[in-house]
Write a protein that holds these residues in place. Structure first.
Motif, PDB file in Angstrom:
ATOM      1  N   TYR A 152      -4.129  -0.409  -5.272  1.00  0.00           N
ATOM      2  CA  TYR A 152      -3.738  -0.808  -3.918  1.00  0.00           C
ATOM      3  C   TYR A 152      -3.889   0.312  -2.906  1.00  0.00           C
ATOM      4  O   TYR A 152      -3.370   0.219  -1.803  1.00  0.00           O
ATOM      5  CB  TYR A 152      -2.291  -1.323  -3.933  1.00  0.00           C
ATOM      6  N   LEU A 181      -5.744   2.635  -0.083  1.00  0.00           N
ATOM      7  CA  LEU A 181      -6.696   2.340   0.970  1.00  0.00           C
ATOM      8  C   LEU A 181      -8.101   2.664   0.463  1.00  0.00           C
ATOM      9  O   LEU A 181      -8.270   3.460  -0.456  1.00  0.00           O
ATOM     10  CB  LEU A 181      -6.376   3.179   2.214  1.00  0.00           C
ATOM     11  N   LYS A 182      -9.111   2.060   1.079  1.00  0.00           N
ATOM     12  CA  LYS A 182     -10.494   2.271   0.633  1.00  0.00           C
ATOM     13  C   LYS A 182     -10.876   3.749   0.665  1.00  0.00           C
ATOM     14  O   LYS A 182     -11.605   4.225  -0.193  1.00  0.00           O
ATOM     15  CB  LYS A 182     -11.459   1.481   1.526  1.00  0.00           C
ATOM     16  N   ARG A 183     -10.378   4.478   1.652  1.00  0.00           N
ATOM     17  CA  ARG A 183     -10.765   5.889   1.776  1.00  0.00           C
ATOM     18  C   ARG A 183     -10.212   6.738   0.635  1.00  0.00           C
ATOM     19  O   ARG A 183     -10.715   7.821   0.375  1.00  0.00           O
ATOM     20  CB  ARG A 183     -10.293   6.450   3.107  1.00  0.00           C
ATOM     21  N   GLN A 229      -9.792   5.583  -2.624  1.00  0.00           N
ATOM     22  CA  GLN A 229     -10.148   5.050  -3.933  1.00  0.00           C
ATOM     23  C   GLN A 229     -11.350   5.763  -4.520  1.00  0.00           C
ATOM     24  O   GLN A 229     -12.205   6.252  -3.791  1.00  0.00           O
ATOM     25  CB  GLN A 229     -10.451   3.549  -3.832  1.00  0.00           C
ATOM     26  N   THR A 273       0.832  -1.206   0.000  1.00  0.00           N
ATOM     27  CA  THR A 273       0.000   0.000   0.000  1.00  0.00           C
ATOM     28  C   THR A 273       0.865   1.255   0.000  1.00  0.00           C
ATOM     29  O   THR A 273       0.582   2.214  -0.720  1.00  0.00           O
ATOM     30  CB  THR A 273      -0.931  -0.001   1.230  1.00  0.00           C
TER      31      THR A 273
END
Length: 195
Positions: free
Chosen positions: A81, A83-85, A87, A70
């Motif tokens: 890759y 983090l979800k926040r 993307q 990450t």
């Protein structure tokens, strides 16, 4: 007789298979791992943990590898890759919007460090000035971040009307308060660029 029948069956199956267009990319999109690496990964998957300590060690190694991947993606800009926040197109727009502007918030930490050092000096006049500068910096920071948050909300609603807007202002504010060099993912636009 058997041979002829076998060839007609293969011709029939070949005729039924769809042809692949030459424009479509083929392959798996990554290099083939070395045999030793593949065997090591297979053994790790197959071999169960012996005890709780061994399982914890494996989990730590796996998490360390994920964090390294990450971190590398954040530095290079590989969105797969992130983090979800971080993307998605909305978050990319917010990052570019914040990075294209100079704000008081990004200079707030260095200003606070200077104020802290000057307040430790034993001269009362300098301590009073540093306290006044601290109060002015706090007021300017609150005003600056409020304006930035409202502008980001308005732009996201205008450009992405179907996307949920929850958390976008907080994302912009937290990115703006970071020193530009330390921001992750790395800034993709220079200050002054129109987004």
């Amino acid at each position: 007789m058997f041979r002829r029948r076998a060839t007609t069956e293969t011709e029939d199956t070949a005729a039924q298979e769809p042809t692949v267009a030459p424009e479509q990319p083929t392959g798996k999109g990554r290099p083939t791992p070395k045999r030793s690496e593949a065997e090591k990964a297979r053994k790790e998957r197959v071999r169960p943990a012996l005890n709780r300590r061994e399982k914890a060690r494996r989990d730590r190694e796996r998490m360390r590898a994920e964090r390294a991947r990450t971190r590398q993606a954040m530095n290079t800009g590989d969105e797969r890759y992130f983090l979800k926040r971080d993307q998605g197109p909305v978050r990319k727009f917010i990052r570019d919007y914040v990075d294209s502007r100079r704000t008081i918030a990004e200079f707030f930490l260095p200003i606070i460090l200077v104020i802290l050092v000057t307040s430790l000096i034993g001269i009362p006049e300098i301590q009073l000035i540093s306290t006044l500068v601290w109060v002015v910096a706090m007021v300017l920071l609150v005003v600056d971040l409020s304006i930035l948050g409202s502008r980001v909300k308005r732009e996201v609603r205008r450009r992405f009307p179907d996307e949920p807007s929850k958390g976008n202002a907080i994302y912009a504010v937290t990115r703006a308060t970071q020193i530009r060099r330390l921001r992750l993912p790395k800034p993709a636009v220079k200050p002054g660029t129109h987004v």
